[in-house]
Design an enzyme around this catalytic site. Structure first.
Site, PDB file in Angstrom:
ATOM      1  N   LYS A 189       0.741  -1.328  -0.179  1.00 36.32           N
ATOM      2  CA  LYS A 189      -0.070   0.052  -0.155  1.00 36.32           C
ATOM      3  C   LYS A 189       0.898   1.303   0.017  1.00 36.32           C
ATOM      4  CE  LYS A 189      -4.126  -0.465   0.265  1.00 36.32           C
ATOM      5  NZ  LYS A 189      -4.999  -0.778  -0.652  1.00 36.32           N
ATOM      6  N   CYS A 379      44.795  16.105   4.722  1.00 44.52           N
ATOM      7  CA  CYS A 379      44.285  17.614   4.600  1.00 44.52           C
ATOM      8  C   CYS A 379      44.796  18.122   6.034  1.00 44.52           C
ATOM      9  CB  CYS A 379      42.691  17.996   4.304  1.00 44.52           C
ATOM     10  SG  CYS A 379      42.455  19.751   3.996  1.00 44.52           S
ATOM     11  N   HIS A 515      43.146  15.388  -0.936  1.00 47.91           N
ATOM     12  CA  HIS A 515      42.077  14.508  -0.662  1.00 47.91           C
ATOM     13  C   HIS A 515      42.160  13.132  -1.464  1.00 47.91           C
ATOM     14  CE1 HIS A 515      39.901  16.644   2.366  1.00 47.91           C
ATOM     15  NE2 HIS A 515      40.302  17.598   1.952  1.00 47.91           N
ATOM     16  N   GLU A 517      41.001  10.302  -1.117  1.00 48.08           N
ATOM     17  CA  GLU A 517      39.764   9.409  -1.098  1.00 48.08           C
ATOM     18  C   GLU A 517      38.877   9.610  -2.260  1.00 48.08           C
ATOM     19  OE1 GLU A 517      38.849  12.801   1.621  1.00 48.08           O
ATOM     20  OE2 GLU A 517      40.549  11.763   0.934  1.00 48.08           O
TER      21      GLU A 517
END
Length: 545
Positions: A189, A379, A515, A517
């Site tokens: 629903k 960083c 960075h 990553e």
């Protein structure tokens, strides 16, 4: 070239995983040889996520061209080879800013500016611009159908079917199909009502992705198809899985990519998901495990470090090691000391802003240095490593950053006031500059020092990595620090800015201003994270001996 558009919406509840679903579908289509990209349209009023709290919104993902974007773009880049740009993410705030700027210039020739057509036209222009040169564009609409904030975006994508043709548009709707233990069955629903809400806006979904904690039975999918006016083969069950990298295979096994290719009249070979099968094999067949402590200030919301967490896992895949990540609040390190850092095989300090918790990070960097524990600073993690080394090795008592102590005696980290961007233009920043959109951000070249550990890991003399910061190593104090034993392992293209530091007398101590990553993927990994996880495994073996 005709571009085809897949619009991805969500209903019932938020956090259904629209971004992962869109990225997984894009990965399959890419594996079929199609040129694919993904866009994220965010309904909040902020111009971009750059100044938003990480504990509210999660990380800010930085693209190669320097855009500060939603974390979903990180998922997109981890699933497909196409690099995201500033074209791939925009917000209500950015759209309204551009329209108002045009109104002030008189571009609308005195017209009354309204949501329809001016705002919706601006949204459509951005979508078409972002999709140029691609076979298929997946467009994820942030928020949940029914939210007031999303209405201009939903109206714009409704109009797209008229503008580019229904044969080149497809609407994919994710909904929740909850399981009720008391009834012993899933309930359809909520999905029916969500589709009803979408229909009231003028959008008939072509595909329904049914999110549940278990597979949705065929009879329930048939029921959903009947009530929602969608073909049965286009009602896809997407259950919870223990690895997001299983999702491309789950979608392909139900024929979603075949359905879409036929819908768009695209002739392309079958998808080869061998690379994803290899990722899953590496993930499910580890040869050991390591525990890495991440010392941060936003640890209450792991999404604040989403790309770092994923990159550590990728490093584990490349070394056949399961990486257990222990999130540690840097303020707890300040109050409880070294006991928080015991039992770790490696220490990582990620980026961040503000003085809160910094001294805990300094203590963690010192602990890693003195105990020969592998250390990766990113960083701010590089800046605190530099501060710690300057204080305790180079004889610079209370060395600090001007971000935290503006009048400190030894400002080993200071504000960048001038640099050149990727086009050679001079950028100027001062303490009075706006917080938003004023950082050194995006891909920058870095020259690696011959004979350094990072040069060995990368295997090449020059790299490009992404930055997001205002403060840099103060070159005026660098000679004294280098004389104490710290090595500069990487510098900017103009040789003026320190990008990477190492400790030659330490088994594995690396810190970078950029960075890494943001460029790590499950299929390719990243040299720094692969090397870091390997170092954690080596440290663990030494401790056992």
């Amino acid at each position: 070239m005709t571009t085809n558009y897949i619009f991805v919406t969500g209903g019932v509840v938020s956090s259904l995983g629209k971004g992962i679903a869109a990225a997984s579908l894009a990965a399959i289509l890419e594996a079929r040889g199609l040129n694919v990209t993904i866009m994220k349209l965010d309904p909040y009023i902020n111009v971009d996520p750059g100044t938003m709290s990480p504990t509210q919104h999660g990380e800010v993902f930085v693209t190669e061209d320097g855009a500060e974007t939603d974390l979903d773009l990180g998922h997109y880049e981890r699933f497909i080879r196409t690099k995201m740009t500033r074209r791939n993410n925009f917000t209500t705030g950015r759209i309204y800013s551009e329209v108002l700027r045009k109104e002030r210039r008189g571009d609308y020739l005195g017209a009354t500016i309204q949501v329809i057509p001016h705002i919706t036209n601006a949204i459509k222009e951005r979508i078409i611009e972002g999709g140029e040169g691609h076979d298929v564009v997946l467009v994820e609409i942030g928020g949940t159908v029914g939210d007031i904030e999303s209405l201009p975006f939903l109206e714009a994508i409704r109009q797209m079917a008229v503008d580019v043709g229904r044969e080149h548009t497809l609407y994919m709707h994710l909904t929740l199909v909850p399981y009720l233990a008391a009834a012993g069955e899933v309930k359809t629903k909520p999905t029916q009502h969500s589709v009803k809400e979408l229909l009231s806006i003028g959008i008939q979904p072509d595909v329904l992705i049914c999110r549940s904690d278990r597979a949705v039975p065929a009879n329930e999918r048939a029921k959903i198809a009947l009530f929602c006016n969608v073909p049965e083969k286009a009602v896809i069950s997407l259950k919870d899985v223990d690895s997001i990298y299983k999702i491309p295979g789950l979608l392909k096994s139900q024929g979603l990519d075949d359905y879409i290719c036929k819908r768009f009249s695209l002739t392309c070979p079958e998808a080869n998901l061998a690379e994803w099968e290899q990722v899953l094999y590496e993930e499910s067949n580890p040869g050991g495990e390591v525990t890495i402590g991440m010392i941060g200030k936003y640890v209450e919301l792991p999404d604040a470090y989403k790309s770092v967490i994923e990159a550590l896992k990728h490093g584990g895949l490349k070394n056949r090691l399961t990486v257990n990540i222990k999130l540690i609040d840097s303020q707890d390190v300040e109050t409880r000391g070294e006991e928080m850092l015991k039992e770790l095989d490696a220490i990582l300090i990620p980026g961040g802003f503000g003085y809160r918790g910094v001294e805990g990070k300094v203590l963690a960097a010192r602990y890693a240095r003195e105990h020969n524990i592998p250390y990766l600073g990113i960083c701010l993690g590089m800046q605190v490593a530099l501060m710690e080394f300057a204080r305790n090795v180079a004889g610079m008592e209370n060395a600090n950053s001007t971000e935290f102590v503006p009048d400190c005696k030894y400002p080993v980290v200071a504000l960048i006031t001038e640099w050149r961007d990727e086009d050679g233009n001079v950028e100027i920043r001062t303490e009075e500059s706006d917080l938003g959109g004023t950082m050194r951000v995006g891909g920058q070249q870095c020259h690696l020092t011959e004979g350094s550990l990072v040069r060995q890991m990368y295997g090449e003399p020059t790299i490009v990595e992404r930055h997001r910061h205002r403060y840099e190593v103060n070159n005026m104090l660098l000679k004294q620090i280098e004389a104490a034993g710290l090595r500069v392992a990487g510098r900017s293209a103009d040789n003026k800015l320190v990008e990477i530091i190492e400790l030659p007398d330490h088994p594995w101590f690396v810190a970078c201003q950029f960075h890494p990553e943001f460029t790590s993927t499950p299929r390719d990994g990243h040299p720094l994270f692969a090397g870091f996880v390997k170092a954690a495994g080596d440290y663990q073996k030494r401790q056992v001996k």
